[in-house]
Design an enzyme around this catalytic site. Sequence first.
Site: not given
Lengths: 139, 395
Positions: A52-53
């Site tokens: 995930c960013t």
Amino acid sequence: MNILEKRLDEVVEDFDLFDDELEKYEYIVDLGKRLKQISENNRNDAYLVKGCTSSVWIIPSLKNGKMIFEGDSNTVIVKGLVAILIKIFSDATPKEILGFDLKQLNRLGLAEIVTPTRQNGFTSIVNKIIEYAKGVNHD
Amino acid sequence: MYKKYFPYFKNSKNIYLDTAATAQKPSIVLDAINEYYTQYCSNTHRSNFGDANRATTEFEHTRELLKNCIKAKESKEIIFTKGVTESLNLVASSFVKDRFDTVIISSLEHHSNIVPWHMQERSLHKGLEVVNCDEDLTFDMEHFENLLIQNPNSFVSITHVSNAFGKLHPLKNIIQTAHKYGALVMIDGAQSLPHFNIDMQDIEADFYTISGHKTYGPTGVGALYVKAKHLEKLRPYQTGGATIKDVSYDKTVLLDSPFKFEAGTQNIAGIIGFGKAIEFLQNIEYKNIINYENEIYEYLYEKLGEIKDVIFYTDSINSIGSLSFNIKGLMAEDLGILLDKMKISIRTGHHCAQPIMKKLGINGTARVSLAIYNDKNDIDIFIKGLKRAIKILKD
């Protein structure tokens, strides 16, 4: 019908109430704000979702044979997405979770409402939940 | 007032504020691409029939335009590439590797000017040095000079304008200082040419990399300027069709620059289109572009500054094109998503420049990047949208 499908139907129905994308997102933000915060101790690498960013944590537990998920993120919108996934996947048996057809999640219209990077993040969160369910499923 | 030249804005209601990623293209560029494919589509530098000659002429015309635009001395100093990333990689692998003990970069580099050096197994203080910057991201000249003294066989590779923050480096001073200590200099010019003119005779860079698609040209096109005296030492890192003078089973004799560096069929339509983009800028004239964009940039800076809890990372005077900010207590990604739903396109995140984000202790920023097609109305709509996004996230 799998109980998860029924819950998904409810989320999709909620989404259908909104006329535009921004309203849909205001709803997701609202879900994010209302999601119970996890304790600082649980914000650790063991619960961190990779891919995930944003930073996302999913914490599993088992109660009366059902999996309970808690979650958190450092961004409000992702937190809202976590809230949606918890609504669908939490309080279900590992068998119910693993029996759920993940393609059904496309009905959320996430291709339209999240950027590709975030969609990958969304997939990573789902994968983390499935991984937990596989870990306790003995069927 | 310049929007009318860009078909994108006839078809899209988006407020486009992401030119640092790629610029919209004017009709003149799109028409030239269409004309090539529909009227004289042929390969360049090979066949001798009419359409092929026209394709070659138009292709080489772009080289001449670019040469004149950046005040290069000779056409052979202009090599076409896919873009800045390829230009940087070409010099890194074909000129710098095995020739220089140390590569010196700034703190504001994007990944394209960091990763190629890591690929040569250089790391911090082991063949790679990074010049410090002050709190307002100003280049530390004293540290730079010390690095040059401590590392006598250095190659300097530095961005002209930071893609993440719009910060302008004092280029002339940097190049003069590097040359004083015998170092050669490559400039990452990805964010320059769309906003201001550059003069190779004035700044005296040894290598200068240029982006076509950020300069209103098509994607997949860029260029590398190489000062003539370095051309012999720059080896092609790929070879093939259109690069050779003579081939036998024993040996190959390559053509001279620039052709020996342009192996295989080039992005002909793209390069011809890039030529039209340069003409487009020259018709408007850089002095008008600079004045106009400065006015919009100052307006943006002023309006953003009125928003409660805004955090800036640079001043407006030494910045150009891009403005990065954060809102205290909010994640830039959340702002970007909500603005997108209001049809306002900005970029959020680390902007391919993770090291400086880490140094500043932030995950990323929201970045607004401007071009000549933006106007004050775009800024007003953006500010209104930003206020709404902040309200949604904070309330």
